[in-house]
Design a protein around this motif. Sequence first.
Motif, mmCIF file in Angstrom:
data_model
loop_
_atom_site.group_PDB
_atom_site.id
_atom_site.type_symbol
_atom_site.label_atom_id
_atom_site.label_comp_id
_atom_site.label_asym_id
_atom_site.label_seq_id
_atom_site.Cartn_x
_atom_site.Cartn_y
_atom_site.Cartn_z
ATOM 1 N N ALA A 21 70.085 -0.165 -28.646
ATOM 2 C CA ALA A 21 70.863 -1.508 -28.163
ATOM 3 C C ALA A 21 72.190 -2.183 -28.930
ATOM 4 C CB ALA A 21 70.606 -2.710 -26.546
ATOM 5 N N GLN A 24 74.405 -0.718 -31.178
ATOM 6 C CA GLN A 24 75.129 0.103 -30.570
ATOM 7 C C GLN A 24 76.531 -0.905 -30.522
ATOM 8 O OE1 GLN A 24 73.280 2.262 -26.748
ATOM 9 N NE2 GLN A 24 74.517 4.112 -27.828
ATOM 10 N N LYS A 25 76.248 -1.947 -29.736
ATOM 11 C CA LYS A 25 77.291 -3.233 -29.793
ATOM 12 C C LYS A 25 77.572 -3.165 -31.666
ATOM 13 C CE LYS A 25 77.290 -8.058 -28.622
ATOM 14 N NZ LYS A 25 76.985 -8.792 -30.284
ATOM 15 N N ARG A 28 80.161 -0.619 -31.823
ATOM 16 C CA ARG A 28 81.427 -0.969 -30.876
ATOM 17 C C ARG A 28 82.219 -2.385 -31.994
ATOM 18 N NH1 ARG A 28 77.832 -0.582 -26.596
ATOM 19 N NH2 ARG A 28 77.972 -2.602 -26.514
ATOM 20 N N ASP A 33 83.701 4.942 -32.648
ATOM 21 C CA ASP A 33 83.070 5.952 -31.505
ATOM 22 C C ASP A 33 81.966 6.170 -31.874
ATOM 23 O OD1 ASP A 33 85.582 5.945 -29.776
ATOM 24 O OD2 ASP A 33 86.366 7.191 -31.260
ATOM 25 N N GLN A 61 78.558 4.105 -27.122
ATOM 26 C CA GLN A 61 78.021 3.649 -25.433
ATOM 27 C C GLN A 61 77.556 5.439 -25.255
ATOM 28 O OE1 GLN A 61 79.460 1.076 -23.560
ATOM 29 N NE2 GLN A 61 81.600 1.438 -24.004
ATOM 30 N N GLY A 62 75.503 4.372 -24.893
ATOM 31 C CA GLY A 62 75.762 6.269 -23.559
ATOM 32 C C GLY A 62 74.563 6.469 -24.637
#
Length: 374
Positions: A21, A24-25, A28, A33, A61-62
């Motif tokens: 998590a 991924q932040k 972004r 991507d 994401q995902g």
Amino acid sequence: MTGRVTRLRLNFLDSLMARLARLQKTVREHGLDALLITHLPNIYYLVGYSGSNGILVVPAQGKPHFFTDFRYKSQVKSEVAGAKISIVERDRQLLDAIVDKQLFSDFDAVGFEETLIKYSTYDFLRKKFRHLKLVPKREMVESMTMIKTDDEIEMIKKAAEIGDKVFNKAIEVIKPGVTELDVAAEICYWTKKLGADGDAFEVIVVSGERSALPHGRATSKKIKKGELVTLDFGCVYRGFNSDMTRTVAVGKIPTELQKIYEIVRVAQQRAVERVKPGMNGREIDSTARDYITLHGYGSKFGHGTGHGLGIEVHEIPIISQRGERFILEPNMVFTVEPGIYVEGLGGVRIEDDVVVRPEGHEVLNKSPKELLVL
Ligand SMILES: [Mn+2]
């Protein structure tokens, strides 16, 4: 027992999820991507895979997607968590599978590990995904691993504890007539016997004039009376590394070596004592370096004072004159290991693993640092 094992596994899964998590932040925030991860220690850190062939795609994401080959088919079932898994067919490259699955078709920008990717991998991506902007990135995962969780520190602590015990076993066998390789073999044997998964790196045992080689390998040279012997080794415990160095004397050593030993010992101690949040890597290095320079051996200390330690033996923060950008924070772990090396005479290095704590620091190695005369 089962309860404890289940709980450990659940803690482990929790930490993997939290790590993903966080990454991924960052992905972004960098406007990507996805991030392509090819460096195996980073893959281990994110999804738990400990094998030798794998690629991880972490989308903004995902769920991430992990690719490996047939050899790891059953291993990944018990090991990898939080990612889709693809076992790539025989005769296919892992990268081909990314093409097959059209994983990047909707993406505009994909980051990759600039200093760690193979040129052939980069070239493949460039040719197969012409629409993609490939963005070089550094230290995206590493800056996460730099600040350890308490669980991670526990594992490094355990690895360091095993290291101290191994050191005690090693010094039992050091005497005139024994070869450097004999001592190295003893270290490797006890590392595994005393509970580590293995050596963190090729064990260094250098004696006499050879102790002036900072990264010399053990040889069939016999240890003699009146020599210094430097032992530098590390243990891996559940994927986390320790790293320690001690220099010991066999009988009475020449006066200059005694003097050098004392300089290194005090320099190391002073550098360790300055470790606290807010200091930077350069300041810790300068503490040891200035003391050694003051005593006339500045030119004989030709490496940095230390390096970060964790899933890799050498990671960030860098504790050297190049380490100004690393401001120490609680739960960073790194080595403090100044040395003096005089060609034709011998050398001394002393190394401890240090954790930055809110009030200062904690030294993980407990082996004594006064000159041990065997
Ligand atoms: Mn080291």
